[in-house]
Design a protein around this motif. Structure first.
Motif, PDB file in Angstrom:
ATOM      1  N   TYR A 247       0.811  -1.210   0.000  1.00 46.50           N
ATOM      2  CA  TYR A 247       0.000   0.000   0.000  1.00 46.50           C
ATOM      3  C   TYR A 247       0.847   1.264   0.000  1.00 46.50           C
ATOM      4  N   ILE A 248       2.048   1.187   0.535  1.00 47.71           N
ATOM      5  CA  ILE A 248       2.929   2.362   0.549  1.00 47.71           C
ATOM      6  C   ILE A 248       3.287   2.756  -0.889  1.00 47.71           C
ATOM      7  N   ALA A 249       3.620   1.749  -1.703  1.00 49.02           N
ATOM      8  CA  ALA A 249       3.941   2.030  -3.101  1.00 49.02           C
ATOM      9  C   ALA A 249       2.718   2.576  -3.832  1.00 49.02           C
ATOM     10  N   LEU A 250       1.538   1.948  -3.581  1.00 46.07           N
ATOM     11  CA  LEU A 250       0.331   2.434  -4.255  1.00 46.07           C
ATOM     12  C   LEU A 250       0.045   3.881  -3.885  1.00 46.07           C
ATOM     13  N   ASP A 251       0.194   4.199  -2.618  1.00 50.97           N
ATOM     14  CA  ASP A 251      -0.040   5.589  -2.194  1.00 50.97           C
ATOM     15  C   ASP A 251       0.906   6.547  -2.901  1.00 50.97           C
ATOM     16  N   SER A 252       2.115   6.100  -3.152  1.00 51.74           N
ATOM     17  CA  SER A 252       3.085   6.988  -3.816  1.00 51.74           C
ATOM     18  C   SER A 252       2.764   7.174  -5.293  1.00 51.74           C
ATOM     19  N   TYR A 253       2.033   6.218  -5.894  1.00 54.17           N
ATOM     20  CA  TYR A 253       1.686   6.333  -7.309  1.00 54.17           C
ATOM     21  C   TYR A 253       0.460   7.216  -7.546  1.00 54.17           C
ATOM     22  N   LYS A 254      -0.367   7.369  -6.552  1.00 51.23           N
ATOM     23  CA  LYS A 254      -1.562   8.196  -6.708  1.00 51.23           C
ATOM     24  C   LYS A 254      -1.173   9.659  -6.944  1.00 51.23           C
ATOM     25  N   ALA A 255      -1.932  10.335  -7.772  1.00 51.42           N
ATOM     26  CA  ALA A 255      -1.714  11.774  -7.965  1.00 51.42           C
ATOM     27  C   ALA A 255      -1.890  12.487  -6.632  1.00 51.42           C
ATOM     28  N   LYS A 256      -0.991  13.403  -6.333  1.00 50.45           N
ATOM     29  CA  LYS A 256      -1.032  14.084  -5.026  1.00 50.45           C
ATOM     30  C   LYS A 256      -1.954  15.297  -5.022  1.00 50.45           C
ATOM     31  N   VAL A 257      -2.402  15.706  -6.194  1.00 51.68           N
ATOM     32  CA  VAL A 257      -3.417  16.753  -6.271  1.00 51.68           C
ATOM     33  C   VAL A 257      -4.468  16.310  -7.274  1.00 51.68           C
ATOM     34  N   ASN A 258      -5.700  16.696  -6.998  1.00 49.07           N
ATOM     35  CA  ASN A 258      -6.840  16.445  -7.891  1.00 49.07           C
ATOM     36  C   ASN A 258      -7.181  14.963  -8.033  1.00 49.07           C
ATOM     37  N   PHE A 259      -6.680  14.111  -7.150  1.00 51.36           N
ATOM     38  CA  PHE A 259      -7.052  12.696  -7.197  1.00 51.36           C
ATOM     39  C   PHE A 259      -8.513  12.568  -6.760  1.00 51.36           C
ATOM     40  N   PHE A 260      -9.269  11.722  -7.479  1.00 50.80           N
ATOM     41  CA  PHE A 260     -10.680  11.577  -7.147  1.00 50.80           C
ATOM     42  C   PHE A 260     -11.034  10.116  -6.920  1.00 50.80           C
ATOM     43  N   ALA A 261     -12.090   9.904  -6.161  1.00 52.00           N
ATOM     44  CA  ALA A 261     -12.660   8.574  -5.957  1.00 52.00           C
ATOM     45  C   ALA A 261     -14.162   8.769  -5.923  1.00 52.00           C
ATOM     46  N   MET A 262     -14.881   8.184  -6.881  1.00 51.55           N
ATOM     47  CA  MET A 262     -16.297   8.505  -7.017  1.00 51.55           C
ATOM     48  C   MET A 262     -17.016   7.429  -7.817  1.00 51.55           C
ATOM     49  N   SER A 263     -18.321   7.508  -7.812  1.00 53.95           N
ATOM     50  CA  SER A 263     -19.126   6.612  -8.635  1.00 53.95           C
ATOM     51  C   SER A 263     -19.084   7.101 -10.077  1.00 53.95           C
TER      52      SER A 263
END
Length: 347
Positions: A247-263
């Motif tokens: 999960y640490i690696a996955l967190d580092s791959y996520k965009a640090k701004v404007n990342f979204f999680a939605m339907s």
């Protein structure tokens, strides 16, 4: 504009009204007689400035009222050329430009609007600035972003109290983008966001102006160190991290701004779709799986990876990857980022 709309045509129509309303219901002979009498007075009398203005205005307005645009254009341009010292020449040329607009000759109208601004001092007629009306029209009819940048800046500098600065800053930023002047675009978007009503203003054609401006500025100010050179490299790294429950690696791959999680039914610009959470809470004790190939709906600029096992409530997550569109930074533009998550099966 938004709070103070561009109603230049309506304003000009009001300015040009004088005796013309009466002529609308007159027969052609009466109209011709009136025009001849007015021209006779104008050409044979030494009139005070105000009376001369009234007669010229009436003659031209009468022509406009019966849609004699060519007649109005000829009369007004001849008058300006033969009376270079007339203090109302800017107004006569404004009427000329209006006639060309009404006859469908926008490029000629644009010439006269620019001529007024460049060659004549501003003039206030019936509490309305001639230069203000010209600039509003020029913004509407000009096909050049470079020219519109000039017009927007002139409105901001000279008529700040007559316009919505908030809207002008946003529209000006778009023109800078069109011209590829990204430094000025970013600076102007920052000015837009500094306005008190930036978060509530409704700009025609741009319903998400505030959110998009915030995202642009946030991305510009970020290190952008989560981006990958290619989609393949990004997907391979994400798959490896999922396989290893890293999960640490996955967190580092996520965009640090404007990342979204939605339907799938939500919009990325919705405030509540912007999230910042760790993948740890969704990986520990779970059995995460991913598809071998990207979803068939993927394109050269967007890609989707179907995954399962994240939650007992919503088992399916589509990881969303996109090509970075940020010409302001050529080193980042065209790279790939993990930009968000869509919950549930595709609609």
């Amino acid at each position: 504009m938004n709070k103070k709309p561009i109603l230049a045509c309506a304003c000009i129509a009001l300015l040009f009204s004088s005796c013309s309303n009466a002529s609308l219901s007159s027969q052609k002979n009466a109209y011709d007689t009136t025009q001849e009498q007015l021209l006779s007075i104008l050409n044979t009398s030494q009139l005070p400035s105000e009376e001369r203005y009234a007669i010229v205005n009436t003659i031209a307005s009468n022509m406009l009222s019966v849609k004699d645009y060519s007649g109005a254009e000829l009369f007004l341009t001849d008058w300006v050329n033969s009376h270079p010292d007339d203090e109302y020449n800017a107004y006569w040329l404004l009427m000329t430009a209006y006639a060309y607009l009404e006859s469908g000759a926008s490029p000629v109208a644009e010439y006269y609007f620019e001529r007024i601004i460049n060659d004549y001092p501003d003039l206030t007629v019936k509490d309305t600035s001639v230069h203000f009306l010209c600039l509003q029209h020029l913004i509407q009819i000009s096909s050049s972003s470079a020219n519109r940048i000039i017009y927007f800046n002139q409105l901001i500098d000279s008529f700040a109290d007559n316009v919505s600065l908030t809207e002008l800053y946003y529209r000006l930023a778009l023109e800078y983008e069109n011209e590829g002047d990204w430094d000025q675009a970013i600076k102007t978007l920052s000015l837009f966001l500094e306005q008190d009503d930036a978060g509530t203003i409704q700009i025609s054609g741009y319903p998400n102006a505030y959110i998009q401006a915030k995202q642009m500025i946030a991305f510009n100010d970020s290190p952008k160190d989560w981006t990958f050179e290619s989609l393949d490299a990004l997907v391979e790294s994400v798959k490896k991290a999922i396989s290893n429950y890293n999960y640490i690696a996955l967190d580092s791959y996520k965009a640090k701004v404007n990342f979204f999680a939605m339907s799938w039914r939500q919009s990325e610009t919705d405030e509540n779709s912007q999230v910042n959470f760790s993948m740890r809470g969704y990986m520990v004790g779970q059995r995460i799986r991913y598809s071998a190939e990207l979803d068939e709906s993927s394109s050269p600029t967007e890609a989707y990876l179907r995954t399962t096992g994240w939650s007992t409530y919503i088992d399916v997550w589509y990881l969303y990857f996109r090509k970075v569109n940020f010409p302001a930074d050529p080193e980042i533009h065209g790279r790939w980022e993990w930009a968000g998550i869509y919950f549930g099966e595709k609609l």
